[in-house]
Design a protein around this motif. Structure first.
Motif, short mmCIF file in Angstrom:
data_model
loop_
_atom_site.label_atom_id
_atom_site.label_comp_id
_atom_site.label_asym_id
_atom_site.label_seq_id
_atom_site.Cartn_x
_atom_site.Cartn_y
_atom_site.Cartn_z
N LYS A 13 0.80 -1.22 0.00
CA LYS A 13 0.00 0.00 0.00
C LYS A 13 0.83 1.27 0.00
CE LYS A 13 -0.61 0.04 5.06
NZ LYS A 13 0.33 -1.07 5.31
N ASP A 14 2.08 1.22 0.49
CA ASP A 14 2.91 2.43 0.54
C ASP A 14 4.07 2.40 -0.46
OD1 ASP A 14 4.31 0.42 1.75
OD2 ASP A 14 4.86 1.55 3.54
N ALA A 15 4.03 1.48 -1.43
CA ALA A 15 5.15 1.35 -2.37
C ALA A 15 5.03 2.30 -3.56
CB ALA A 15 5.24 -0.09 -2.89
N PHE A 16 3.82 2.72 -3.92
CA PHE A 16 3.62 3.56 -5.11
C PHE A 16 4.24 4.94 -4.91
CE2 PHE A 16 0.98 6.80 -7.25
CZ PHE A 16 1.29 6.48 -8.56
N LEU A 17 5.01 5.40 -5.90
CA LEU A 17 5.64 6.72 -5.86
C LEU A 17 5.00 7.66 -6.88
CD1 LEU A 17 7.88 8.50 -4.61
CD2 LEU A 17 9.41 7.65 -6.41
N CYS A 18 4.98 7.25 -8.15
CA CYS A 18 4.38 8.07 -9.19
C CYS A 18 4.17 7.22 -10.43
CB CYS A 18 5.24 9.30 -9.52
SG CYS A 18 6.91 8.90 -10.15
N ALA A 19 3.45 7.76 -11.43
CA ALA A 19 3.16 7.00 -12.65
C ALA A 19 2.72 7.96 -13.74
CB ALA A 19 2.07 5.96 -12.41
N ALA A 20 2.79 7.48 -14.97
CA ALA A 20 2.25 8.25 -16.09
C ALA A 20 0.75 8.40 -15.92
CB ALA A 20 2.57 7.55 -17.40
N LYS A 21 0.23 9.55 -16.32
CA LYS A 21 -1.22 9.75 -16.23
C LYS A 21 -1.92 8.73 -17.14
CE LYS A 21 -4.98 13.05 -16.51
NZ LYS A 21 -5.42 14.41 -16.89
N GLY A 22 -2.96 8.12 -16.61
CA GLY A 22 -3.65 7.04 -17.29
C GLY A 22 -3.53 5.73 -16.56
N VAL A 23 -2.50 5.63 -15.69
CA VAL A 23 -2.35 4.45 -14.84
C VAL A 23 -3.32 4.58 -13.67
CG1 VAL A 23 -0.79 3.21 -13.28
CG2 VAL A 23 0.05 4.04 -15.49
N SER A 24 -4.07 3.52 -13.42
CA SER A 24 -5.05 3.51 -12.34
C SER A 24 -4.44 2.90 -11.08
CB SER A 24 -6.28 2.69 -12.75
OG SER A 24 -7.19 2.53 -11.67
N VAL A 25 -4.65 3.59 -9.95
CA VAL A 25 -4.15 3.12 -8.65
C VAL A 25 -5.36 2.76 -7.80
CG1 VAL A 25 -2.72 3.67 -6.64
CG2 VAL A 25 -2.22 4.72 -8.86
N GLY A 26 -5.54 1.46 -7.51
CA GLY A 26 -6.72 1.03 -6.78
C GLY A 26 -6.40 0.04 -5.69
N LEU A 27 -7.44 -0.52 -5.11
CA LEU A 27 -7.31 -1.48 -4.01
C LEU A 27 -7.46 -2.89 -4.55
CD1 LEU A 27 -7.18 -2.05 -0.92
CD2 LEU A 27 -9.67 -1.82 -0.89
N GLU A 28 -6.54 -3.76 -4.17
CA GLU A 28 -6.61 -5.17 -4.56
C GLU A 28 -7.23 -5.96 -3.42
OE1 GLU A 28 -5.94 -8.75 -6.78
OE2 GLU A 28 -6.08 -6.63 -7.31
N PHE A 29 -8.41 -6.52 -3.65
CA PHE A 29 -9.08 -7.30 -2.62
C PHE A 29 -8.56 -8.73 -2.63
CE2 PHE A 29 -12.19 -3.88 -3.21
CZ PHE A 29 -12.48 -3.57 -1.89
N GLN A 30 -8.27 -9.24 -1.45
CA GLN A 30 -7.85 -10.63 -1.32
C GLN A 30 -9.06 -11.50 -1.01
OE1 GLN A 30 -4.94 -11.73 -2.03
NE2 GLN A 30 -3.89 -9.77 -2.27
N LYS A 31 -9.18 -12.63 -1.68
CA LYS A 31 -10.34 -13.49 -1.54
C LYS A 31 -10.27 -14.37 -0.28
CE LYS A 31 -11.15 -13.70 -6.52
NZ LYS A 31 -11.24 -14.58 -7.71
N LYS A 32 -9.07 -14.68 0.17
CA LYS A 32 -8.93 -15.57 1.31
C LYS A 32 -9.02 -14.78 2.61
CE LYS A 32 -6.17 -19.02 -1.12
NZ LYS A 32 -4.92 -19.81 -1.12
N ILE A 33 -9.86 -15.26 3.53
CA ILE A 33 -10.11 -14.51 4.76
C ILE A 33 -8.87 -14.43 5.64
CG2 ILE A 33 -10.93 -16.52 6.08
CD1 ILE A 33 -13.06 -14.60 7.28
N GLY A 34 -8.01 -15.45 5.57
CA GLY A 34 -6.80 -15.42 6.37
C GLY A 34 -5.89 -14.27 6.01
N VAL A 35 -5.85 -13.92 4.73
CA VAL A 35 -5.03 -12.81 4.28
C VAL A 35 -5.53 -11.53 4.90
CG1 VAL A 35 -4.24 -11.51 2.28
CG2 VAL A 35 -4.46 -13.98 2.14
N GLY A 36 -6.85 -11.35 4.91
CA GLY A 36 -7.42 -10.11 5.43
C GLY A 36 -7.22 -9.92 6.91
#
Length: 269
Positions: free
Chosen positions: A118-141
Motif C-alpha cells: 500500500k505504501d510502495a507507489f511513488l508516481c506514474a504516467a497519467k492514465g495508470v489507475s491506482v486502486g485497491l486489490e481485494f484478497q479473496k482468502k479470509i486469512g489474508v485479510g
C-alpha cells in the motif's frame, strides 16, 4: 495506441534515490501528495479527488468509491497531477521517502497490472489507475498485518515503486513458491497467487523474532522483495530513542521482570 501518457525518466542516486520525469507538452504524471521534489517553470500541478487516472466509472459516485478505497489503503483522498503546460520539454522530480531503491515498472510488460504494498507507489504516467486489490482468502485479510492491504496498478504506462534497502527480483516458475516476511514483500505480477500463513510452533511464533505470519507467493510470475521495510526501520529507531531517553525496552523489561521473579522465588518472598 496506449491510453497512458508516454513519459521519459532518469533515476539519480544510490541509496537515497529520486526519479526525474521528462514531459513533452501536455504530458502528465500522477503522484501521491507530498512526493514532489522539484519541478521546472512550465509544470503546472493540480490536486485531483480519487486516483487521478480519469477512469472512474459512475461520475461522482465512482470518484467517491475510488477515494474510499484509497482511504482503506492508508493513502490520501487526493492525488496530484503534474502537467507540462509549456512549449518545450519540462521536468518534474519525485524523491524516495526513506533509504532504498526506486523500481521502474512498464505495465505493458506485465499484462497491464501489478500488485504492490500500500505504501510502495511513488508516481506514474497519467492514465495508470491506482486502486485497491481485494484478497479473496479470509486469512489474508485478518492476519496479513502490514502486507494484507495491497494496491493494484493497472494500465499501459510507466509506474514507479519505492522499496527499502536492497531490492531482490525473483522469477517464480509455475508451482514454485516462496515464503516472505509480510513487510518485505513489495509487489508481484498479476498471475502470482498470494496467501498469509501462520509460522507454526508456539516457540517459533513467540520467540523467533520473525512475527506470527509470513506471506506465501506462488508462480508463475515475478516478485519484488525489499530487505528493509520502513516499519522495521521505524521500530529500530523508536527502540533506540527509548533507550537514549533512559527508557526501558520491552525485551529488557520482560527479562528483568522474569529474573526478579526468580530471585523472589528463591528468597522465599
Amino acid at each position: 495506441m496506449p491510453s497512458s501518457h508516454e513519459i521519459d525518466y532518469k533515476i539519480y542516486g544510490d541509496d537515497m534515490q529520486f526519479v526525474e520525469i521528462e514531459l513533452d507538452p501536455q504530458e502528465s504524471v500522477i503522484a501521491e501528495a507530498g512526493g514532489m521534489m522539484y519541478m521546472e517553470n512550465g509544470i503546472e500541478m493540480q490536486t485531483i479527488f480519487g486516483d487521478a487516472s480519469g477512469k472512474e466509472a459512475g461520475g461522482l459516485m465512482g470518484k467517491l468509491l475510488g477515494a474510499g478505497k484509497r482511504v482503506l489503503t492508508g493513502e490520501s483522498l487526493f492525488m496530484t497531477v503534474f502537467t507540462n503546460e509549456g512549449k518545450g520539454k519540462q521536468h518534474v522530480s519525485f524523491g524516495a521517502p526513506y533509504p532504498g531503491k526506486i523500481i521502474p515498472v512498464d505495465l505493458t510488460q506485465y499484462q497491464g497490472k501489478i500488485i504492490c504494498q500500500k505504501d510502495a507507489f511513488l508516481c506514474a504516467a497519467k492514465g495508470v489507475s491506482v486502486g485497491l486489490e481485494f484478497q479473496k482468502k479470509i486469512g489474508v485479510g485478518f492476519f496479513g498485518g502490514e502486507g494484507f492491504i495491497m494496491q493494484k496498478l493497472e494500465g499501459d504506462g510507466l509506474a514507479f515503486l519505492h522499496a527499502g534497502g536492497t531490492i531482490v527480483e525473483k522469477e517464480l516458475a509455475y508451482g514454485e513458491s516462496l515464503r516472505v516476511d509480510t513487510g518485505c514483500l513489495v509487489g508481484f505480477t498479476k498471475d502470482v497467487s498470494y496467501d498469509v500463513q501462520f509460522v507454526g510452533g508456539v516457540k517459533t511464533a513467540f520467540f523467533g523474532g520473525e512475527g506470527l505470519f509470513f506471506a506465501t507467493v506462488s508462480g508463475p510470475g515475478k516478485v519484488w522483495i525489499q530487505s528493509l521495510p520502513f516499519s522495521r526501520m521505524a521500530d529500530r529507531v523508536f527502540e533506540a530513542s527509548r533507550k537514549a531517553g533512559g527508557g526501558q525496552s520491552k525485551d529488557e523489561g520482560s527479562v528483568l521482570d522474569t529474573l526478579g521473579g526468580i530471585g523472589k522465588f528463591f528468597s522465599g518472598d
